[in-house]
Scaffold this active site. Structure first.
Site, short mmCIF file in Angstrom:
data_model
loop_
_atom_site.label_atom_id
_atom_site.label_comp_id
_atom_site.label_asym_id
_atom_site.label_seq_id
_atom_site.Cartn_x
_atom_site.Cartn_y
_atom_site.Cartn_z
CB SER A 1 -0.92 0.00 1.22
OG SER A 1 -1.86 1.07 1.16
CG ASP A 2 2.95 4.85 -1.73
OD1 ASP A 2 3.91 4.78 -0.95
OD2 ASP A 2 2.71 5.86 -2.42
CD GLN A 3 -2.75 8.23 2.87
OE1 GLN A 3 -2.01 8.68 3.74
NE2 GLN A 3 -3.98 7.83 3.09
#
Length: 202
Positions: A72-74
């Protein structure tokens, strides 16, 4: 090995993502991915987080053959520009001052990689934060108290940061913290690992 017995791995050392995944009550391991997170020229925020979520999952694949790996990345976006993690008090104050009376778009990339088959399920979950009018003293007080130096956008929505907002807009509030659990539950169920047990068919 049955599908239900397969190892679940979170390709992240983020305490926020770990705490979110713990909500599902599934056993999992964590592993730090070695990934260059530098944006590419001309890359949109949504494309960047999708690429990095995939890259993080792929980065630990060889260490966990047969596992299901979560990447996941944001990033946060204001006026088309990516807001990085502030890193210190002054930059956190500057980010929140710029966000006053404005809305900040968050893009959270999610990848569930089946290390055994190579199959991937991918998504980018959008979320928008509308900030109320923030005075300088309020911003300084908030940053001193919560020290959100490692958070994109300079706030922790699961903590005191909620006091900064006018309203929130999105389908999954956990996406704002860094791991969209609603979408992840769907992905896990498709892979044969439902988060909640289901009655046997009659």
């Amino acid at each position: 090995m049955t599908r239900a017995a397969r190892t679940l791995v979170l390709a992240s050392t983020s305490p926020f993502r770990r705490e979110l995944l713990e909500r599902l009550g599934l056993p999992f391991s964590t592993c730090a991915p070695d990934v260059d997170e530098t944006p590419r020229p001309g890359e949109s925020p949504a494309a960047m987080v999708a690429r990095l979520a995939r890259a993080k999952a792929e980065a630990v694949r060889d260490r966990f053959p047969g596992a299901l790996i979560i990447g996941s990345d944001q990033c946060a976006e204001l006026d088309g520009k990516i807001l990085g993690k502030p890193g210190n008090h002054e930059r956190a104050v500057a980010q929140l001052s710029a966000a006053s009376e404005r809305s900040v778009a968050f893009h959270t990339g999610l990848c569930l990689l089946d290390a055994e088959s190579g199959e991937r399920q991918e998504a980018v979950e959008p979320f928008r934060v509308h900030f109320r009018t923030l005075g300088r003293e309020e911003i300084e007080d908030y940053v001193r108290r919560e020290q959100p130096y490692g958070c994109a956008g300079s706030f922790k929505s699961e903590g005191l940061g909620i006091a900064l907002f006018e309203r929130l807009e999105g389908d999954d509030p956990t996406a704002l913290i860094g791991l969209p659990l609603i979408r992840l539950c769907r992905m896990l169920t498709r892979t044969g690992i439902p988060v909640l047990s289901r009655p046997a068919a009659e």
